[in-house]
Design a protein around this motif. Structure first.
Motif, PDB file in Angstrom:
ATOM      1  N   ILE A  67       0.839  -1.198   0.000  1.00 39.12           N
ATOM      2  CA  ILE A  67       0.000   0.000   0.000  1.00 39.12           C
ATOM      3  C   ILE A  67       0.872   1.245   0.000  1.00 39.12           C
ATOM      4  O   ILE A  67       0.644   2.184  -0.762  1.00 39.12           O
ATOM      5  CB  ILE A  67      -0.967   0.003   1.200  1.00 39.12           C
TER       6      ILE A  67
ATOM      7  N   SER B 160       1.203   3.443  -3.400  1.00 40.99           N
ATOM      8  CA  SER B 160       0.663   4.802  -3.295  1.00 40.99           C
ATOM      9  C   SER B 160       1.718   5.842  -3.631  1.00 40.99           C
ATOM     10  O   SER B 160       1.430   6.845  -4.298  1.00 40.99           O
ATOM     11  CB  SER B 160       0.119   5.050  -1.891  1.00 40.99           C
TER      12      SER B 160
ATOM     13  N   CYS C 108      -4.954   2.679  -8.067  1.00 42.03           N
ATOM     14  CA  CYS C 108      -4.392   2.746  -6.705  1.00 42.03           C
ATOM     15  C   CYS C 108      -5.475   2.517  -5.654  1.00 42.03           C
ATOM     16  O   CYS C 108      -5.277   1.771  -4.692  1.00 42.03           O
ATOM     17  CB  CYS C 108      -3.715   4.093  -6.471  1.00 42.03           C
TER      18      CYS C 108
ATOM     19  N   ASN D 149      -6.006  -0.528  -2.805  1.00 39.57           N
ATOM     20  CA  ASN D 149      -6.155  -0.194  -1.385  1.00 39.57           C
ATOM     21  C   ASN D 149      -7.478  -0.742  -0.831  1.00 39.57           C
ATOM     22  O   ASN D 149      -7.524  -1.271   0.277  1.00 39.57           O
ATOM     23  CB  ASN D 149      -6.081   1.313  -1.168  1.00 39.57           C
TER      24      ASN D 149
END
Length: 107
Positions: free
Chosen positions: A36, A40, A71, A75
């Protein structure tokens, strides 16, 4: 029977994918957390380079939309605790798309 060169390369990529997926699946909680953060950051860098570029504004916004969606979908997959296969494939998709945007703007 002998394999052609393209079949050998395909088997090589497939074995790398299977090995990486097996490792991700075994330690999913730790790898998801690291992924993550890394994904990111990569998406943010892709968005920054994209917005700094001199493309048409419509194309910029469309590419920015896809970077953001890829993205956020990854997530969300981690937060929803989807199956490791879906999460891993979404991670690969997001990283490849962001990397392609970065490479396209560097060249």
């Amino acid at each position: 029977m002998r394999h052609s060169r393209s079949e050998h390369k395909a088997n090589g990529w497939n074995s790398i994918y299977k090995l990486a997926f097996r490792e991700f699946k075994n330690k999913q909680l730790g790898y998801s957390t690291i992924a993550i953060i890394a994904q990111s950051c990569l998406g943010s860098a892709a968005a920054m380079l994209l917005l700094m570029g001199d493309l048409d504004m419509t194309l910029k916004m469309v590419l920015l939309f896809f970077i953001t969606i890829f993205c956020m979908v990854f997530n969300g997959a981690v937060l929803a605790q989807l199956k490791p296969l879906y999460t891993f494939n979404l991670l690969i998709l997001s990283v490849i798309f962001s990397s392609l945007v970065i490479i396209a703007h560097i060249i």
